[in-house]
Design a protein around this motif. Structure first.
Motif, mmCIF file in Angstrom:
data_model
loop_
_atom_site.group_PDB
_atom_site.id
_atom_site.type_symbol
_atom_site.label_atom_id
_atom_site.label_comp_id
_atom_site.label_asym_id
_atom_site.label_seq_id
_atom_site.Cartn_x
_atom_site.Cartn_y
_atom_site.Cartn_z
ATOM 1 N N ILE A 119 28.124 31.887 31.088
ATOM 2 C CA ILE A 119 27.780 32.366 32.427
ATOM 3 C C ILE A 119 26.279 32.577 32.452
ATOM 4 O O ILE A 119 25.749 33.436 31.743
ATOM 5 C CB ILE A 119 28.524 33.663 32.783
ATOM 6 N N ASP A 120 25.592 31.769 33.256
ATOM 7 C CA ASP A 120 24.136 31.801 33.334
ATOM 8 C C ASP A 120 23.707 32.632 34.541
ATOM 9 O O ASP A 120 23.982 32.266 35.686
ATOM 10 C CB ASP A 120 23.600 30.374 33.450
ATOM 11 N N VAL A 121 23.049 33.757 34.268
ATOM 12 C CA VAL A 121 22.598 34.653 35.332
ATOM 13 C C VAL A 121 21.071 34.682 35.441
ATOM 14 O O VAL A 121 20.501 35.624 35.984
ATOM 15 C CB VAL A 121 23.163 36.082 35.123
ATOM 16 N N ALA A 122 20.413 33.643 34.963
ATOM 17 C CA ALA A 122 18.940 33.604 34.943
ATOM 18 C C ALA A 122 18.330 33.721 36.333
ATOM 19 O O ALA A 122 17.208 34.210 36.469
ATOM 20 C CB ALA A 122 18.449 32.331 34.260
ATOM 21 N N ALA A 123 19.046 33.312 37.371
ATOM 22 C CA ALA A 123 18.499 33.363 38.728
ATOM 23 C C ALA A 123 18.549 34.767 39.329
ATOM 24 O O ALA A 123 17.969 35.006 40.384
ATOM 25 C CB ALA A 123 19.251 32.396 39.634
ATOM 26 N N ARG A 178 38.978 35.584 27.848
ATOM 27 C CA ARG A 178 39.529 35.801 26.509
ATOM 28 C C ARG A 178 41.048 35.743 26.538
ATOM 29 O O ARG A 178 41.674 35.110 25.690
ATOM 30 C CB ARG A 178 39.064 37.143 25.949
ATOM 31 N N LEU A 179 41.637 36.371 27.545
ATOM 32 C CA LEU A 179 43.089 36.359 27.670
ATOM 33 C C LEU A 179 43.634 34.965 27.952
ATOM 34 O O LEU A 179 44.785 34.676 27.663
ATOM 35 C CB LEU A 179 43.537 37.339 28.760
ATOM 36 N N ARG A 180 42.778 34.095 28.492
ATOM 37 C CA ARG A 180 43.167 32.709 28.747
ATOM 38 C C ARG A 180 42.770 31.800 27.593
ATOM 39 O O ARG A 180 42.938 30.589 27.665
ATOM 40 C CB ARG A 180 42.526 32.204 30.046
ATOM 41 N N GLY A 181 42.206 32.366 26.516
ATOM 42 C CA GLY A 181 41.896 31.589 25.321
ATOM 43 C C GLY A 181 40.479 31.065 25.224
ATOM 44 O O GLY A 181 40.195 30.199 24.401
ATOM 45 N N ALA A 182 39.569 31.581 26.048
ATOM 46 C CA ALA A 182 38.182 31.098 26.034
ATOM 47 C C ALA A 182 37.228 32.225 25.636
ATOM 48 O O ALA A 182 37.404 33.371 26.035
ATOM 49 C CB ALA A 182 37.798 30.550 27.409
ATOM 50 N N VAL A 183 36.229 31.878 24.867
ATOM 51 C CA VAL A 183 35.159 32.790 24.482
ATOM 52 C C VAL A 183 34.088 32.725 25.568
ATOM 53 O O VAL A 183 33.810 31.651 26.106
ATOM 54 C CB VAL A 183 34.555 32.361 23.120
ATOM 55 N N THR A 184 33.469 33.865 25.880
ATOM 56 C CA THR A 184 32.437 33.903 26.918
ATOM 57 C C THR A 184 31.113 34.370 26.338
ATOM 58 O O THR A 184 31.069 35.296 25.531
ATOM 59 C CB THR A 184 32.851 34.854 28.058
ATOM 60 N N VAL A 185 30.034 33.725 26.782
ATOM 61 C CA VAL A 185 28.673 34.140 26.450
ATOM 62 C C VAL A 185 27.905 34.238 27.763
ATOM 63 O O VAL A 185 27.943 33.306 28.577
ATOM 64 C CB VAL A 185 27.976 33.130 25.514
ATOM 65 N N ILE A 186 27.228 35.347 27.979
ATOM 66 C CA ILE A 186 26.371 35.509 29.152
ATOM 67 C C ILE A 186 24.950 35.213 28.721
ATOM 68 O O ILE A 186 24.476 35.741 27.716
ATOM 69 C CB ILE A 186 26.480 36.933 29.728
ATOM 70 N N VAL A 187 24.266 34.361 29.484
ATOM 71 C CA VAL A 187 22.898 33.973 29.133
ATOM 72 C C VAL A 187 21.955 34.221 30.312
ATOM 73 O O VAL A 187 22.377 34.283 31.456
ATOM 74 C CB VAL A 187 22.811 32.485 28.707
ATOM 75 N N GLY A 188 20.675 34.331 29.977
ATOM 76 C CA GLY A 188 19.634 34.348 30.995
ATOM 77 C C GLY A 188 19.347 35.684 31.634
ATOM 78 O O GLY A 188 18.744 35.729 32.705
#
Length: 129
Positions: free
Chosen positions: A51-55, A75-85
């Protein structure tokens, strides 16, 4: 709630989704973003999300909580999340106001976010607390 142009995009990059916020979102737009992203995780069978929040030059408590919730839903759906920016001024304000991203992994930019997902995909236990 689903009317009007999308102020965010969700693109697939291999096993990952890259979700970019293009401008500040109001609460209903954040909920739309959350719903669209969680749905895409399932339909694209994504293993990771950046998830890119640079703007964004402001991140209020509702937006911070919504980002944490999105990461937990992913996560509950099986995906890892990284927040960037996260911009320096935004990070400073978040700390001053006692807001955080919880256990969600953060990275400086998209490149580092994808590298973090690659590490997490190889070793799911490698996620930082």
């Amino acid at each position: 709630m689903n009317d009007g142009p999308r102020l965010f995009s969700i693109l697939r990059q291999g096993p990952y989704l890259i979700a970019s916020v293009h401008t500040a979102l109001d609460d209903s737009q954040l909920v739309r973003f959350q719903n669209d992203l969680v749905e895409r995780i399932g339909s694209d069978r994504a293993r990771g999300v950046v998830i890119d929040v640079a703007a964004l030059d402001v991140l209020d408590s509702f937006a911070s909580r919504t980002l944490r919730d999105m990461a937990e839903m992913a996560r509950l759906r099986g995906a890892v999340t990284v927040i960037v920016g996260i911009q320096p001024d935004v990070a400073f304000a978040m700390v001053q106001l006692g807001m955080d991203t919880g256990r969600v992994v953060t990275a400086l930019d998209l490149e580092e976010g994808l590298a973090e997902l690659d590490r997490g995909a190889r070793d799911p236990t490698a996620q930082r607390p």
